[in-house]
Design a protein around this motif. Structure first.
Motif, PDB file in Angstrom:
ATOM      1  N   LYS A   4      86.869  -7.104  45.224  1.00 36.52           N
ATOM      2  CA  LYS A   4      86.207  -8.003  45.623  1.00 36.52           C
ATOM      3  C   LYS A   4      87.179  -9.150  46.495  1.00 36.52           C
ATOM      4  CE  LYS A   4      84.788 -12.056  42.816  1.00 36.52           C
ATOM      5  NZ  LYS A   4      83.322 -12.704  42.043  1.00 36.52           N
ATOM      6  N   HIS A  73      78.032   0.429  46.819  1.00 33.60           N
ATOM      7  CA  HIS A  73      78.082  -0.341  45.407  1.00 33.60           C
ATOM      8  C   HIS A  73      76.652   0.706  44.388  1.00 33.60           C
ATOM      9  CE1 HIS A  73      75.398  -3.067  42.867  1.00 33.60           C
ATOM     10  NE2 HIS A  73      74.899  -2.643  42.985  1.00 33.60           N
ATOM     11  N   GLN A 203      68.821  -3.624  40.609  1.00 35.32           N
ATOM     12  CA  GLN A 203      70.030  -4.315  40.793  1.00 35.32           C
ATOM     13  C   GLN A 203      71.340  -3.646  42.835  1.00 35.32           C
ATOM     14  OE1 GLN A 203      74.050  -4.124  38.708  1.00 35.32           O
ATOM     15  NE2 GLN A 203      72.706  -2.653  37.348  1.00 35.32           N
ATOM     16  N   ALA A 208      69.000  -7.445  46.945  1.00 33.10           N
ATOM     17  CA  ALA A 208      70.200  -8.528  45.971  1.00 33.10           C
ATOM     18  C   ALA A 208      71.602  -8.474  46.402  1.00 33.10           C
ATOM     19  CB  ALA A 208      69.986  -7.126  44.365  1.00 33.10           C
ATOM     20  N   MET A 209      71.550  -6.891  47.561  1.00 36.58           N
ATOM     21  CA  MET A 209      73.067  -6.645  47.812  1.00 36.58           C
ATOM     22  C   MET A 209      73.135  -7.847  48.450  1.00 36.58           C
ATOM     23  SD  MET A 209      74.605  -4.349  46.471  1.00 36.58           S
ATOM     24  CE  MET A 209      75.908  -3.256  48.005  1.00 36.58           C
ATOM     25  N   ARG A 210      72.244  -8.084  49.377  1.00 33.36           N
ATOM     26  CA  ARG A 210      72.461  -9.063  50.718  1.00 33.36           C
ATOM     27  C   ARG A 210      72.874 -10.297  49.896  1.00 33.36           C
ATOM     28  NH1 ARG A 210      67.531 -10.005  55.622  1.00 33.36           N
ATOM     29  NH2 ARG A 210      66.828 -10.431  53.278  1.00 33.36           N
ATOM     30  N   GLU A 211      71.584 -11.248  48.943  1.00 33.10           N
ATOM     31  CA  GLU A 211      72.013 -12.051  48.500  1.00 33.10           C
ATOM     32  C   GLU A 211      73.117 -12.536  48.044  1.00 33.10           C
ATOM     33  OE1 GLU A 211      68.337 -12.362  45.410  1.00 33.10           O
ATOM     34  OE2 GLU A 211      66.914 -12.480  47.304  1.00 33.10           O
ATOM     35  N   ASN A 212      74.037 -11.666  47.296  1.00 34.84           N
ATOM     36  CA  ASN A 212      75.218 -11.975  46.857  1.00 34.84           C
ATOM     37  C   ASN A 212      76.554 -11.243  47.507  1.00 34.84           C
ATOM     38  OD1 ASN A 212      74.517 -11.823  44.377  1.00 34.84           O
ATOM     39  ND2 ASN A 212      74.114 -10.184  43.461  1.00 34.84           N
ATOM     40  N   SER A 213      76.185 -10.811  48.857  1.00 35.47           N
ATOM     41  CA  SER A 213      77.135 -10.229  50.136  1.00 35.47           C
ATOM     42  C   SER A 213      78.144 -11.224  50.403  1.00 35.47           C
ATOM     43  CB  SER A 213      76.579 -10.297  50.992  1.00 35.47           C
ATOM     44  OG  SER A 213      75.735 -11.334  51.246  1.00 35.47           O
ATOM     45  N   GLN A 214      78.037 -13.202  50.220  1.00 31.77           N
ATOM     46  CA  GLN A 214      79.204 -14.061  50.114  1.00 31.77           C
ATOM     47  C   GLN A 214      79.947 -13.907  49.517  1.00 31.77           C
ATOM     48  OE1 GLN A 214      78.428 -16.265  53.292  1.00 31.77           O
ATOM     49  NE2 GLN A 214      80.471 -16.865  53.550  1.00 31.77           N
ATOM     50  N   GLU A 215      79.987 -13.482  47.992  1.00 25.31           N
ATOM     51  CA  GLU A 215      80.488 -13.912  46.677  1.00 25.31           C
ATOM     52  C   GLU A 215      81.197 -12.577  46.818  1.00 25.31           C
ATOM     53  OE1 GLU A 215      80.815 -13.830  42.275  1.00 25.31           O
ATOM     54  OE2 GLU A 215      78.485 -14.065  42.897  1.00 25.31           O
ATOM     55  N   THR A 216      80.254 -11.141  47.183  1.00 24.84           N
ATOM     56  CA  THR A 216      81.581 -10.042  46.988  1.00 24.84           C
ATOM     57  C   THR A 216      82.156  -9.506  48.350  1.00 24.84           C
ATOM     58  OG1 THR A 216      79.176  -8.902  47.850  1.00 24.84           O
ATOM     59  CG2 THR A 216      80.047  -9.105  45.473  1.00 24.84           C
TER      60      THR A 216
END
Length: 275
Positions: A4, A73, A203, A208-216
């Motif tokens: 990442k 993913h 997962q 779920a992917m959108r919620e983690n998108s800023q981090e990933t």
């Protein structure tokens, strides 16, 4: 998926380059297809011709903004479920993007390598066909660089029945992710229990992917994972534009194997907020 930190670094660099480049100079043409100068170079394409594919490589092909990060993913999680080793790629995952030396570095990557691409089927390195790498073909619609969506679709349609090609429709994954992931797993020859498939599905939802998108994915995350809704085109397309898309679809894909697999009313509805 890709490391990442490397992914975010590459994207941030490309965004900065785009700010410094005049709009008229943001693209260059290679073999008749436009590509973004911030991500691709002629030198990289020439080096790509000599890329050495492996028989266990997994190639994820899609038109830009058509769910490539989502399917990357999913496949990464499937590989992890089988190997028990978290899949990471120290290079930016799109095969044709990056410097010309990346393919030498990729020789050191462990198998199976997961390669994403937005290239036409017949623009892929010849070693991909010679070594019969597994290829996933992801479909939906958006109009950006890498040329016309319809040219991309027409080109891949020629090979849709190849035994090493798996056609995946975005709307099918949205409708039943568990079934879609199970089909992908079986195509790759993986033997996973139903509870493993369900765990990966939980997962791998778009939410779920959108919620983690800023981090990933860093600053570009919210752009890569927007609404992901079938039917959102109604808020963006006017009637004339929709009619033009319908006519273009009929002209290019009606009567083809790919056209028969597509529910055009639904597929068009995913443009342009698909991935």
């Amino acid at each position: 998926m890709a490391d990442k930190s490397k992914f975010i670094e590459y994207i941030d660099d490309a965004l900065e380059k785009s700010k410094e480049t005049a709009l008229s100079h943001l693209f260059f043409t290679y073999q008749g297809i436009p590509y973004p100068v911030t991500m691709c170079t002629s030198e990289t394409f020439r080096a790509l011709d000599a890329f050495e594919a492996r028989s266990d490589d997994i190639v994820l092909a899609s038109y830009p903004k058509c769910g490539s990060n989502w399917i990357l993913h999913i496949v990464s999680e499937l590989v992890f479920a089988v190997s028990k080793k978290k899949y990471t790629c120290p290079e930016f995952p799109v095969l044709e993007c990056g410097d010309a030396e990346k393919y030498q570095r990729m020789k050191l990557f462990p198998s199976p390598r997961i390669l994403t691409t937005h290239l036409h089927y017949d623009k892929l390195p010849q070693s991909v066909f010679k070594n019969q790498a597994k290829k996933h073909f992801m479909e939906t619609v958006e109009s950006v660089s890498w040329g016309s969506y319809f040219d991309f679709a027409i080109n891949w349609n020629k090979y849709i029945d190849n035994e090493n090609v798996k056609f995946i429709l975005y709307e099918d994954l949205k409708e039943n992710l568990v079934v879609g992931i199970k089909e992908i797993s079986e195509f790759l020859g993986f033997s996973l229990a139903d509870e493993q498939i369900r765990a990966i599905s939980a997962q791998s939802t778009f939410q779920a992917m959108r919620e983690n998108s800023q981090e990933t994915h860093g600053a570009i995350g919210p752009f890569l994972f927007r609404k992901g809704e079938v039917g959102d085109w109604k808020n963006l397309f006017n009637e004339t534009q929709n009619q033009e898309m319908d006519e273009r679809f009929k002209e290019c894909l009606a009567g083809t194997s790919l056209g028969a697999k597509l529910n055009w009313n639904s597929v068009a509805s995913m443009c342009p907020a698909a991935s």
